[in-house]
Write a protein that holds these residues in place. Structure first.
Motif, PDB file in Angstrom:
ATOM      1  N   THR A  20       0.862  -1.185   0.000  1.00  0.00           N
ATOM      2  CA  THR A  20       0.000   0.000   0.000  1.00  0.00           C
ATOM      3  C   THR A  20       0.899   1.236   0.000  1.00  0.00           C
ATOM      4  N   LYS A  21       0.283   2.379  -0.195  1.00  0.00           N
ATOM      5  CA  LYS A  21       1.036   3.628  -0.123  1.00  0.00           C
ATOM      6  C   LYS A  21       0.435   4.471   0.985  1.00  0.00           C
ATOM      7  N   GLU A  22       1.276   4.830   1.947  1.00  0.00           N
ATOM      8  CA  GLU A  22       0.825   5.595   3.108  1.00  0.00           C
ATOM      9  C   GLU A  22       1.794   6.737   3.356  1.00  0.00           C
ATOM     10  N   ASP A  23       1.263   7.931   3.460  1.00  0.00           N
ATOM     11  CA  ASP A  23       2.077   9.129   3.738  1.00  0.00           C
ATOM     12  C   ASP A  23       3.274   9.246   2.795  1.00  0.00           C
ATOM     13  N   VAL A  27       4.455   0.674   1.621  1.00  0.00           N
ATOM     14  CA  VAL A  27       4.522  -0.236   2.760  1.00  0.00           C
ATOM     15  C   VAL A  27       4.211  -1.646   2.254  1.00  0.00           C
ATOM     16  N   VAL A  38       9.322  -0.794   4.486  1.00  0.00           N
ATOM     17  CA  VAL A  38       8.917   0.486   3.911  1.00  0.00           C
ATOM     18  C   VAL A  38       9.980   0.934   2.912  1.00  0.00           C
ATOM     19  N   LYS A  80      -7.920  -6.828   2.930  1.00  0.00           N
ATOM     20  CA  LYS A  80      -7.426  -5.924   1.881  1.00  0.00           C
ATOM     21  C   LYS A  80      -6.749  -6.723   0.772  1.00  0.00           C
ATOM     22  N   TYR A 125      -0.552   6.427  -7.625  1.00  0.00           N
ATOM     23  CA  TYR A 125      -1.292   6.057  -6.417  1.00  0.00           C
ATOM     24  C   TYR A 125      -1.145   7.133  -5.347  1.00  0.00           C
TER      25      TYR A 125
END
Length: 126
Positions: A20-23, A27, A38, A80, A125
């Motif tokens: 996923t992509k966070e901030d 990740v 990360v 997910k 994304y």
């Protein structure tokens, strides 16, 4: 004994990885082992998670500690992963850095196969 070792090349260890992509960071989460890596790019995160998975496998098999290898990720992460429309399968060679002290002839899987759920459009994304 040579036949057993030759057959060991067909053995693999398969894991599911959710990316996923966070901030602004990618990740990568290995769901069977519940470990996370990360990276600033998708490739960085993928490379880091594969390195961690291989180290865990190598250590567990070398030290006859398979009971402590698996720690499933929380159900939300699995949900997910299974909502992902496409999982990309990749095969990696596991480099063994340790020698099995208790049983030097023990077979350690030579291959890691990851089934990776990637962000829908890695470049854009958000």
């Amino acid at each position: 004994m040579a036949k057993v070792l030759k057959k060991s090349n067909d053995i693999s260890f398969t894991t599911n990885v959710l990316v996923t992509k966070e901030d602004g960071l990618f990740v990568a989460h290995c769901l069977e082992l519940d470990i996370v890596a990360v990276g600033e790019t998708f490739d960085d995160a993928q490379r880091e998670i594969v390195s961690l998975i291989c180290a865990q496998i190598d250590y567990a098999f070398t030290n006859d500690n398979l009971d402590n290898l698996f720690h499933p990720a929380p159900p939300e992460a699995w949900q997910k992963f299974y909502k992902c429309n496409e999982q990309v399968e990749r095969k990696y060679k596991i480099r063994h850095s340790m020698k099995n002290r208790t049983n030097p002839e023990k077979i350690i899987p030579p291959w890691l196969i990851t089934k990776t759920c990637e962000p829908p459009n890695t470049f854009f994304y958000a």
